[in-house]
Write an enzyme that holds these catalytic residues in place. Structure first.
Site, PDB file in Angstrom:
ATOM      1  N   HIS A   3      37.159  43.712  37.477  1.00 32.21           N
ATOM      2  CA  HIS A   3      36.524  44.283  38.999  1.00 32.21           C
ATOM      3  C   HIS A   3      35.582  45.924  38.415  1.00 32.21           C
ATOM      4  O   HIS A   3      36.599  46.439  37.542  1.00 32.21           O
ATOM      5  CB  HIS A   3      37.139  44.457  40.148  1.00 32.21           C
ATOM      6  N   ASP A  15      46.155  45.943  37.476  1.00 32.16           N
ATOM      7  CA  ASP A  15      45.542  45.521  38.946  1.00 32.16           C
ATOM      8  C   ASP A  15      45.272  45.092  39.365  1.00 32.16           C
ATOM      9  O   ASP A  15      45.168  43.459  39.307  1.00 32.16           O
ATOM     10  CB  ASP A  15      43.615  46.166  38.315  1.00 32.16           C
ATOM     11  N   GLN A  37      44.218  41.664  43.343  1.00 32.09           N
ATOM     12  CA  GLN A  37      44.139  40.107  44.258  1.00 32.09           C
ATOM     13  C   GLN A  37      45.889  39.267  42.961  1.00 32.09           C
ATOM     14  O   GLN A  37      45.287  38.179  43.157  1.00 32.09           O
ATOM     15  CB  GLN A  37      43.328  39.255  42.546  1.00 32.09           C
ATOM     16  N   LYS A  80      44.354  43.538  51.516  1.00 34.05           N
ATOM     17  CA  LYS A  80      44.977  41.712  50.953  1.00 34.05           C
ATOM     18  C   LYS A  80      45.656  41.152  50.888  1.00 34.05           C
ATOM     19  O   LYS A  80      45.418  39.868  50.195  1.00 34.05           O
ATOM     20  CB  LYS A  80      43.473  41.674  49.467  1.00 34.05           C
ATOM     21  N   CYS A  86      31.229  41.822  42.723  1.00 32.69           N
ATOM     22  CA  CYS A  86      31.495  43.702  41.986  1.00 32.69           C
ATOM     23  C   CYS A  86      32.435  43.340  40.723  1.00 32.69           C
ATOM     24  O   CYS A  86      33.669  44.144  39.882  1.00 32.69           O
ATOM     25  CB  CYS A  86      32.635  44.424  43.078  1.00 32.69           C
TER      26      CYS A  86
END
Ligand code: C6P
Length: 421
Positions: free
Chosen positions: A138, A215, A218, A241, A379
């Protein structure tokens, strides 16, 4: 009210594993109609909806406990501080971290990565040094490193991916070299759903003494995360999220690294003493939390983590996996539709293109049918370039989605073909 412990037990025990219909009742927003059709919310990778328990936690904070933290001796400030610090322990438990001082509250995954780049990264890299990322990142895990490279002459290296959207392991290993100072990779790709082999990445990097940032924007919403088991050095995720509010997130960092890192921003609460000649800094995590934070947001994030913990991240992951298999089978049958991202290890993300149609038009027709998806580059422009598409349509699943939602998506796609095809 949210689901009771008894009901959670029933959900876990049920043969089918999961009662998403019951869970949906905790999310008031899902009951509405859009353009006269029942809302089918499949844009969960962008942000998830909030259960009543989260909305009420934020409301209760403002109705009853609102005050600044770590400052006052009065009752409200004590309560606010306790609620804030209790959320830190919940985040610690959620990530399997060893100490609550390893949990830093930030605005979201984006700020967490920028924080590491501008503290740890700035100190540890110089001209000729390398930062290794992957081709599926991302922008939030690309641009902060590019800014750092511009500042200090370091070089960004990118590990390629195959046509299924999986990291090419041998290429990654080749790029991991004596100049690598940091590896930063997505736990899960937002545009493809690919789950990266984070544990193996950490092992390979650590063999060369290279720290790893994951990261988890997600990953955290869909997989059980244990940072000690992964042995990663940093893990970042966004509250919104994981069914929490916007504007709040978490950076986990190993205590030893956090202690040695310079502060990110200067201001109140991050100091232990200030004179005009010299300032000494507070210890982590406070050193990295300058100024009044999003206190109500942190408290509500704590409620969101309680919510998913009560259901169980393993149960959520298993349910979403089942739904992904069903959705993939059904959607693959649509003539002219190609799924982008077919990794063996995936979470509930289905990105696709339809022959001759622009994803934006596909999304607009789906919206008219009440189906919310994201269209665009997500993104992740370099990733779109890799697959030679300008954009995709992306349906992303969450714990409250059902087979009926998938069926509604399919009906919507048939409508797309009728209207645009
Ligand atoms: N992806 C999506 O629709 P923030 O904006 O800080 O909460 O999260 C940034 C971010 C970082 N890494 C990954 C893998 C992400 O998916 C995201 C956010 C959203 O895919 C909004 S662009």
């Amino acid at each position: 009210m949210g689901i009771t412990a008894q009901e959670v037990g029933r959900i876990r025990r049920a043969d089918s594993g999961f009662d998403a219909d019951r869970i949906r009742q905790d999310f008031p927003i899902l009951t509405q109609t859009v353009h006269g059709k029942p809302l089918v919310y499949l844009d969960n990778a962008a942000t998830t909806q909030k259960p009543r328990a989260v909305i009420e936690a934020e409301q209760q904070f403002y109705l009853r406990d609102n005050s600044n933290i770590h400052r006052g001796v009065h009752e409200l400030s004590e309560r606010a501080t306790q609620a804030y610090e209790s959320a830190r322990r919940k985040a610690q438990k959620f990530l399997g971290a060893g100490h609550s001082r390893e949990i830093i509250f930030v605005r979201g995954a984006t700020e967490a990565i920028n924080l590491v780049a501008q503290t740890f990264g700035r100190e540890r890299t110089g001209p000729g040094d390398e930062i290794l990322i992957s081709a599926m990142e991302h922008h939030s895990n690309i641009v902060p490193w590019q800014i750092l490279c511009e500042q200090n002459g370091a070089r960004l290296r990118v590990a390629p991916i195959n046509d299924r959207g999986e990291l090419i392991w041998e290429e990654f290993r080749k790029l991991l070299g004596p100049r690598t100072r940091l590896v930063s990779v997505a736990h899960v790709s937002n545009a493809l759903g690919t789950v990266n082999p984070v544990k193996e990445i950490v092992q390979a990097a650590h063999r060369l003494g290279v720290p790893v940032l994951v990261d988890g924007a997600q990953g955290a919403p869909h997989l059980r995360v244990d940072v000690e088991e992964l042995n990663c050095d940093f893990y970042a995720f966004s509250g919104h999220k994981v069914y929490g509010p916007t504007g709040v997130g978490v950076l986990y960092g190993k205590a030893k690294l956090l202690e040695a890192m310079p502060p990110y921003q200067g201001g109140g609460d991050m100091i232990s003493s200030v004179t005009f000649e010299k300032t000494t800094y507070n210890s982590p995590p406070y050193k990295f939390e300058a100024g009044t934070p999003n206190i109500a947001g942190v408290v509500a994030l704590g409620a969101a983590l309680d919510y998913v913990n009560d259901i169980g991240m393993e149960a959520i992951a298993a349910y979403e996996q089942e739904l992904l298999v069903y959705a993939t089978q059904r959607i693959s049958q649509v003539p002219g539709l190609t799924i982008i991202g077919t990794a063996k290890e995936k979470t509930g993300v289905i990105s696709f293109v339809m022959e001759g149609l622009h994803p934006h038009d596909v999304g607009t027709v789906l919206d008219q049918e009440g189906v919310a998806v994201r269209t665009g580059h997500h993104c992740a422009q370099p990733l779109m370039d890799r697959f030679k598409v300008p954009a995709t349509t992306r349906a992303s699943l969450a714990l409250y989605n059902t087979r009926q939602d998938v069926d509604a998506l399919l009906a919507g796609l048939n409508k797309v073909r009728e209207v645009l095809g």
